[in-house]
Design a protein around this motif. Structure first.
Motif, PDB file in Angstrom:
ATOM      1  N   SER A 154       0.885  -1.122  -0.059  1.00 25.72           N
ATOM      2  CA  SER A 154       0.052   0.041  -0.101  1.00 25.72           C
ATOM      3  C   SER A 154       0.769   1.342   0.150  1.00 25.72           C
ATOM      4  O   SER A 154       2.054   1.201   0.052  1.00 25.72           O
ATOM      5  CB  SER A 154      -0.865   0.081   1.185  1.00 25.72           C
ATOM      6  OG  SER A 154      -1.932   1.036   1.058  1.00 25.72           O
ATOM      7  N   LYS A 303      -7.919   6.905  -4.485  1.00 28.03           N
ATOM      8  CA  LYS A 303      -7.825   6.188  -3.022  1.00 28.03           C
ATOM      9  C   LYS A 303      -8.802   7.261  -2.006  1.00 28.03           C
ATOM     10  O   LYS A 303      -8.517   8.505  -2.126  1.00 28.03           O
ATOM     11  CB  LYS A 303      -6.425   6.352  -2.628  1.00 28.03           C
ATOM     12  CG  LYS A 303      -6.425   5.738  -1.345  1.00 28.03           C
ATOM     13  CD  LYS A 303      -5.105   5.408  -0.629  1.00 28.03           C
ATOM     14  CE  LYS A 303      -5.065   5.106   0.709  1.00 28.03           C
ATOM     15  NZ  LYS A 303      -3.755   4.851   1.291  1.00 28.03           N
ATOM     16  N   THR A 330      -9.581   2.458  -4.550  1.00 25.65           N
ATOM     17  CA  THR A 330      -8.985   1.835  -3.425  1.00 25.65           C
ATOM     18  C   THR A 330      -9.890   2.404  -2.260  1.00 25.65           C
ATOM     19  O   THR A 330      -9.786   3.711  -1.864  1.00 25.65           O
ATOM     20  CB  THR A 330      -7.320   2.200  -3.328  1.00 25.65           C
ATOM     21  OG1 THR A 330      -6.849   2.060  -4.287  1.00 25.65           O
ATOM     22  CG2 THR A 330      -6.928   1.626  -1.872  1.00 25.65           C
ATOM     23  N   ASP A 332      -9.887   2.796   1.771  1.00 26.31           N
ATOM     24  CA  ASP A 332      -8.971   2.811   2.773  1.00 26.31           C
ATOM     25  C   ASP A 332      -9.995   2.821   4.090  1.00 26.31           C
ATOM     26  O   ASP A 332     -10.996   3.609   3.969  1.00 26.31           O
ATOM     27  CB  ASP A 332      -8.293   4.113   2.813  1.00 26.31           C
ATOM     28  CG  ASP A 332      -6.965   3.852   3.603  1.00 26.31           C
ATOM     29  OD1 ASP A 332      -6.654   2.558   3.857  1.00 26.31           O
ATOM     30  OD2 ASP A 332      -6.311   4.670   3.899  1.00 26.31           O
ATOM     31  N   TRP A 353     -13.224  -0.288   7.581  1.00 25.52           N
ATOM     32  CA  TRP A 353     -13.155  -0.771   6.291  1.00 25.52           C
ATOM     33  C   TRP A 353     -14.164  -1.498   5.543  1.00 25.52           C
ATOM     34  O   TRP A 353     -14.804  -1.365   4.661  1.00 25.52           O
ATOM     35  CB  TRP A 353     -11.797  -1.747   5.804  1.00 25.52           C
ATOM     36  CG  TRP A 353     -11.936  -2.157   4.556  1.00 25.52           C
ATOM     37  CD1 TRP A 353     -11.479  -1.644   3.523  1.00 25.52           C
ATOM     38  CD2 TRP A 353     -12.310  -3.430   3.911  1.00 25.52           C
ATOM     39  NE1 TRP A 353     -11.677  -2.151   2.327  1.00 25.52           N
ATOM     40  CE2 TRP A 353     -12.350  -3.285   2.473  1.00 25.52           C
ATOM     41  CE3 TRP A 353     -13.427  -4.303   4.648  1.00 25.52           C
ATOM     42  CZ2 TRP A 353     -12.683  -4.489   1.911  1.00 25.52           C
ATOM     43  CZ3 TRP A 353     -13.698  -5.414   3.757  1.00 25.52           C
ATOM     44  CH2 TRP A 353     -13.333  -5.767   2.370  1.00 25.52           C
ATOM     45  N   SER A 378      -8.156  -1.696   1.567  1.00 27.70           N
ATOM     46  CA  SER A 378      -6.880  -1.700   2.322  1.00 27.70           C
ATOM     47  C   SER A 378      -7.467  -1.218   3.820  1.00 27.70           C
ATOM     48  O   SER A 378      -7.929  -0.376   3.952  1.00 27.70           O
ATOM     49  CB  SER A 378      -6.255  -0.273   1.702  1.00 27.70           C
ATOM     50  OG  SER A 378      -5.176   0.028   2.625  1.00 27.70           O
ATOM     51  N   ASN A 399      -4.317  -4.071  -0.574  1.00 27.03           N
ATOM     52  CA  ASN A 399      -3.137  -3.498  -0.293  1.00 27.03           C
ATOM     53  C   ASN A 399      -2.692  -3.727   1.046  1.00 27.03           C
ATOM     54  O   ASN A 399      -3.575  -3.786   1.810  1.00 27.03           O
ATOM     55  CB  ASN A 399      -3.205  -2.046  -0.655  1.00 27.03           C
ATOM     56  CG  ASN A 399      -2.997  -1.885  -2.115  1.00 27.03           C
ATOM     57  OD1 ASN A 399      -2.655  -2.816  -2.868  1.00 27.03           O
ATOM     58  ND2 ASN A 399      -3.344  -0.568  -2.588  1.00 27.03           N
TER      59      ASN A 399
END
Length: 540
Positions: A154, A303, A330, A332, A353, A378, A399
């Motif tokens: 990541s 992200k 992505t 997070d 998450w 992630s 990640n």
């Protein structure tokens, strides 16, 4: 004078100790204006501050049990250390987990596991599992990219991590076929050791900024042209540790090397604002993504941590109507990560998450566009069971940040923000970095990724599938409460993920867009036969 020296020489060793203690007591009582405890309890008060200073270590090694610590308990760290050292990462005598605790997950195995055919590509050595989707395929980018590994490193920048740590991670990713996300500190020489790279930038546009600190298309084009290992570009909207918060890089931390990599001046504090200057709304964000993709030919993604969902719905609607937008997303988790942050942000701002991902995936699912996007997860997912759950929810890649740090020696000292990391991983202190052996640590990254994928693959086969992308939301159950102790993910989150197009592992091996860094690992788990067979779950 001679008499004085004779008198001093006659004082026994314990006398000197008493004199020293008396001087400390005088200082504490008459000159201390900062610490009440030291003033009121001279000498003895110092022990209180000593114990406070080493309290985390005492709890970590003496007080806490194997499943008690946060953010990663001793058993989790032990599994990573054992895997990274190619040691025995098994456990005996059954689980010591509280299997009735809230959010405990159960993987539903098949009665008959998946049976490999004789001509099936051999995955037993390298644990090869490529991503089932290709970044940029739908939008027909000039250089689409299929990650050769479903677990990757990541975003962690040079500056937050040491040069030797970054180089170890990149060398390990090269051997494991994984990609290495640069973090927002720019593309350093330590990111260019052979692994596929995802170039990541945030609001400071480090590495691709002009003299005024604004985004420079010319510089990102130049960066991509000069560094063919860069296979995708990620725009950071926010991160789990501190979403919506900017930061300051103090002038004292800006060395000549960091100045050149980030394109920032020496001797001046550098601001990372909370928001981007290159766009102001979702439509402008989509335009920005398309402009970068057109100029570089690479897949472009975003992200973000997740809170409010209205702008996510707007983005999904735009993508559905225009067939434009990010090639990968992505998500997070708000659990916090490698970025230093105020406790109020790390503890409370943005969703964990599992809530964040399911909310966002469901939005894109309703628009019917999930198979256009590679979803990257992630947030403490660097363990096979957690990964299986993530794939069942709709993730395509994972990640890992802190787990990757542990594979190269991090001991969860939680001093990343103080520049005093004792293992040299998250510090710019040259003395502390000196203990990192890049050759050894890169092998550990490779072993961790290889053993992770191999164990996840075995779980996948146990559930009757060839690839983790085939997990469904009915394959995993999660504990909720006493009334409904366990429900499937589908029953919990109210949707079924869309079936991922998957034609078999051989088709992935034949894909010309497969990550260039992938190759059969030189160091495989079979070398465990020549390594020590004792457990390697100890820290450095």
């Amino acid at each position: 004078m001679e008499n004085i020296w004779n008198f001093l020489g006659a004082i026994p060793w314990w006398g000197w100790i008493l004199i020293a203690l008396a001087l400390i007591a005088i200082k504490d009582i008459f000159f201390n204006r900062e610490h009440t405890i030291k003033h009121n309890f001279p000498i003895i008060g110092h022990f209180r501050y000593l114990l406070e200073g080493i309290g985390p270590e005492l709890r970590q090694y003496i007080v806490a049990n194997n499943r008690e610590e946060l953010p990663f308990n001793r058993s989790e760290r032990g599994w990573i250390y054992a895997s990274a050292k190619n040691g025995n990462n098994y456990e005996g005598f059954g689980t010591d987990q509280d299997i009735f605790s809230t959010h405990y997950i159960f993987i539903n195995n098949a009665m008959l596991p998946y049976k490999l055919k004789e001509d099936h590509p051999n995955q037993s050595d390298s644990g090869f599992i490529a991503c089932a989707k290709t970044m940029g395929a739908f939008n027909k980018r000039k250089r689409p990219f299929r990650p050769a590994s479903i677990i990757n490193v990541s975003a962690m920048s040079f500056g937050s991590l040491s040069a030797k740590a970054i180089e170890s991670l990149n060398e390990g990713c090269k051997e494991a076929g994984a990609y290495h996300n640069t973090g927002e500190g720019g593309l350093s020489p330590y990111h260019r050791k052979g692994a596929d790279v995802v170039f990541h930038f945030g609001t400071g546009y480090f590495g691709v900024r002009d003299d005024e600190g604004n985004f420079s298309m010319e510089k990102i084009i130049e960066l991509v042209e000069q560094n063919p290992e860069v296979r995708a570009i990620e725009i950071k909207l926010s991160q789990g540790a501190k979403p919506g918060k900017g930061g300051v890089l103090p002038a004292s931390k800006i060395t000549k090397e960091i100045s050149e990599i980030r394109h920032v001046p020496i001797g001046k504090d550098v601001l990372s604002p909370p928001s981007h200057s290159a766009f102001n709304n979702m439509e402008e964000l989509v335009d920005f993504i398309e402009d970068i993709a057109e100029a570089t030919g690479l897949p472009v993604g975003i992200k973000s941590a997740v809170g409010k969902l209205d702008q996510w719905k707007e983005l999904a609607s735009i993508m559905s109507k225009t067939e434009r937008g990010p090639d990968f997303i992505t998500i997070d988790g708000g659990e916090g990560g490698t970025g230093a942050a105020p406790p109020s942000f790390a503890d409370h701002v943005s969703q964990p998450w599992i809530y964040a991902f399911t909310d966002v995936y469901d939005i894109f699912l309703r628009e019917g566009i999930t198979n256009r996007i590679v979803f990257v997860a992630s947030g403490k997912l660097g363990f096979p069971a957690n990964a299986a759950m993530a794939f069942a929810l709709g993730a395509d890649c994972i990640n890992v940040a802190r787990e990757a740090m542990m594979s190269i020696g991090c001991i969860q000292a939680q001093s990343c923000h103080n520049n005093t990391c004792p293992t040299g991983v998250a510090t710019q202190n040259k003395w502390l970095q000196a203990g990192i052996n890049i050759k050894d640590k890169s092998r550990r990254v490779n072993f961790y990724f290889t053993k992770f994928r191999k164990e996840l693959l075995e779980m996948t086969h146990a559930c009757g599938y060839e690839h983790p992308c085939q997990f469904t939301m009915d394959d995993v159950e999660i504990n909720l409460s006493d009334k409904n102790l366990a429900k499937s993910l589908a029953g919990t989150f109210g949707y079924h993920k869309e079936k991922v197009p998957f034609e078999g592992v051989q088709q992935q091996l034949d894909d010309p867009n497969l990550g260039a860094a992938y190759k059969r690992t030189k160091v495989t788990t079979k070398e465990a036969e020549t390594e020590e067979t004792t457990p390697h779950n100890k820290e450095e």
